[in-house]
Design a protein around this motif. Structure first.
Motif, short mmCIF file in Angstrom:
data_model
loop_
_atom_site.label_atom_id
_atom_site.label_comp_id
_atom_site.label_asym_id
_atom_site.label_seq_id
_atom_site.Cartn_x
_atom_site.Cartn_y
_atom_site.Cartn_z
N TRP A 1 7.38 153.06 74.81
CA TRP A 1 7.70 151.77 75.42
C TRP A 1 9.09 151.80 76.06
CZ3 TRP A 1 11.34 148.17 73.34
CH2 TRP A 1 11.40 146.97 74.05
N CYS A 2 10.07 152.38 75.36
CA CYS A 2 11.43 152.45 75.91
C CYS A 2 11.50 153.38 77.12
CB CYS A 2 12.41 152.93 74.84
SG CYS A 2 12.86 151.63 73.70
N ILE A 3 10.78 154.50 77.08
CA ILE A 3 10.77 155.42 78.21
C ILE A 3 10.15 154.74 79.43
CG2 ILE A 3 9.73 157.55 79.08
CD1 ILE A 3 10.18 158.71 76.26
N LYS A 4 9.09 153.97 79.22
CA LYS A 4 8.49 153.22 80.33
C LYS A 4 9.49 152.21 80.89
CE LYS A 4 5.93 149.61 79.75
NZ LYS A 4 6.54 148.59 80.58
N ASP A 5 10.24 151.57 80.01
CA ASP A 5 11.24 150.59 80.43
C ASP A 5 12.36 151.27 81.22
OD1 ASP A 5 12.24 147.93 80.47
OD2 ASP A 5 13.71 148.51 78.94
N VAL A 6 12.78 152.45 80.81
CA VAL A 6 13.82 153.20 81.52
C VAL A 6 13.35 153.56 82.92
CG1 VAL A 6 15.01 155.43 81.60
CG2 VAL A 6 15.01 154.10 79.49
N TRP A 7 12.12 154.03 83.06
CA TRP A 7 11.62 154.49 84.35
C TRP A 7 11.28 153.35 85.30
CZ3 TRP A 7 11.91 159.17 86.51
CH2 TRP A 7 12.32 160.20 85.68
N THR A 8 11.21 152.11 84.82
CA THR A 8 10.96 150.98 85.73
C THR A 8 12.25 150.40 86.30
OG1 THR A 8 10.91 149.42 83.88
CG2 THR A 8 8.80 150.32 84.62
N THR B 1 15.50 159.79 78.84
CA THR B 1 14.19 160.17 78.32
C THR B 1 14.32 161.29 77.29
OG1 THR B 1 13.12 159.52 80.38
CG2 THR B 1 11.90 161.02 78.94
N ILE B 2 15.12 162.30 77.60
CA ILE B 2 15.33 163.41 76.67
C ILE B 2 16.00 162.92 75.40
CG2 ILE B 2 16.61 165.56 76.32
CD1 ILE B 2 16.08 166.14 79.31
N ALA B 3 17.00 162.04 75.55
CA ALA B 3 17.69 161.51 74.37
C ALA B 3 16.74 160.69 73.50
CB ALA B 3 18.88 160.66 74.80
N LEU B 4 15.90 159.88 74.12
CA LEU B 4 14.95 159.08 73.34
C LEU B 4 13.94 159.95 72.61
CD1 LEU B 4 14.33 156.12 75.77
CD2 LEU B 4 15.32 155.97 73.49
N LEU B 5 13.50 161.02 73.25
CA LEU B 5 12.54 161.89 72.61
C LEU B 5 13.16 162.72 71.47
CD1 LEU B 5 10.52 163.17 75.68
CD2 LEU B 5 9.75 161.59 73.92
N CYS B 6 14.40 163.12 71.65
CA CYS B 6 15.06 163.97 70.64
C CYS B 6 15.57 163.17 69.44
CB CYS B 6 16.22 164.73 71.26
SG CYS B 6 15.69 166.00 72.41
N PHE B 7 16.09 161.99 69.69
CA PHE B 7 16.72 161.21 68.63
C PHE B 7 15.92 159.93 68.34
CE2 PHE B 7 20.19 163.33 70.98
CZ PHE B 7 20.56 164.22 70.00
N SER B 8 14.66 160.06 68.19
CA SER B 8 13.69 158.97 68.08
C SER B 8 14.27 157.62 67.66
CB SER B 8 12.58 159.40 67.14
OG SER B 8 11.61 158.40 67.04
N TRP B 9 14.47 157.38 66.38
CA TRP B 9 14.88 156.06 65.91
C TRP B 9 16.31 155.74 66.29
CZ3 TRP B 9 11.69 152.41 64.48
CH2 TRP B 9 10.41 152.77 64.07
N ILE B 10 17.21 156.72 66.24
CA ILE B 10 18.61 156.49 66.62
C ILE B 10 18.69 156.19 68.12
CG2 ILE B 10 20.90 157.53 66.76
CD1 ILE B 10 20.09 159.13 64.23
N GLY B 11 17.95 156.96 68.91
CA GLY B 11 17.91 156.73 70.35
C GLY B 11 17.35 155.37 70.70
N LEU B 12 16.34 154.94 69.97
CA LEU B 12 15.77 153.61 70.21
C LEU B 12 16.79 152.51 69.91
CD1 LEU B 12 12.26 154.10 68.62
CD2 LEU B 12 12.76 153.78 71.03
N ALA B 13 17.52 152.65 68.81
CA ALA B 13 18.51 151.65 68.44
C ALA B 13 19.64 151.60 69.47
CB ALA B 13 19.07 151.95 67.05
N VAL B 14 20.12 152.76 69.90
CA VAL B 14 21.20 152.80 70.89
C VAL B 14 20.73 152.19 72.19
CG1 VAL B 14 22.60 154.35 72.30
CG2 VAL B 14 22.42 154.73 69.84
#
Length: 57
Positions: free
Chosen positions: A16-23, A35-48
Motif C-alpha cells: 500500500w505504501c509503495i503504491k502511494d509513493v509511486w502515485t 521502495t527499496i527502503a520500504l521493502l528492506c525495513f518493513s515495519w520501521i520503513g512503514l512507520a517512518v
C-alpha cells in the motif's frame, strides 16, 4: 501462526505504501530509494514513511 499474520499485514501495508509513493509526483530516483527502503525495513520503513515522509512528499 501469529508471526505469519504479522508478516502478512506488513506485506500488505508495504504494498500500500509503495503504491502511494509511486502515485506522487517525485523524481524516479526518490521513488526507487523509498521502495527499496520500504521493502528492506518493513515495519520501521512503514512507520517512518507514515509519520514523517508522507506529508513532506
Amino acid at each position: 501462526m501469529i508471526s505469519f499474520i504479522i508478516w502478512l499485514i506488513g506485506v500488505i501495508c508495504c504494498i500500500w505504501c509503495i503504491k502511494d509513493v509511486w502515485t506522487k509526483k517525485q523524481d524516479t530516483i526518490i521513488k526507487i530509494l523509498l521502495t527499496i527502503a520500504l521493502l528492506c525495513f518493513s515495519w520501521i520503513g512503514l512507520a517512518v514513511y507514515y509519520f514523517i515522509l508522507k506529508d513532506r512528499l
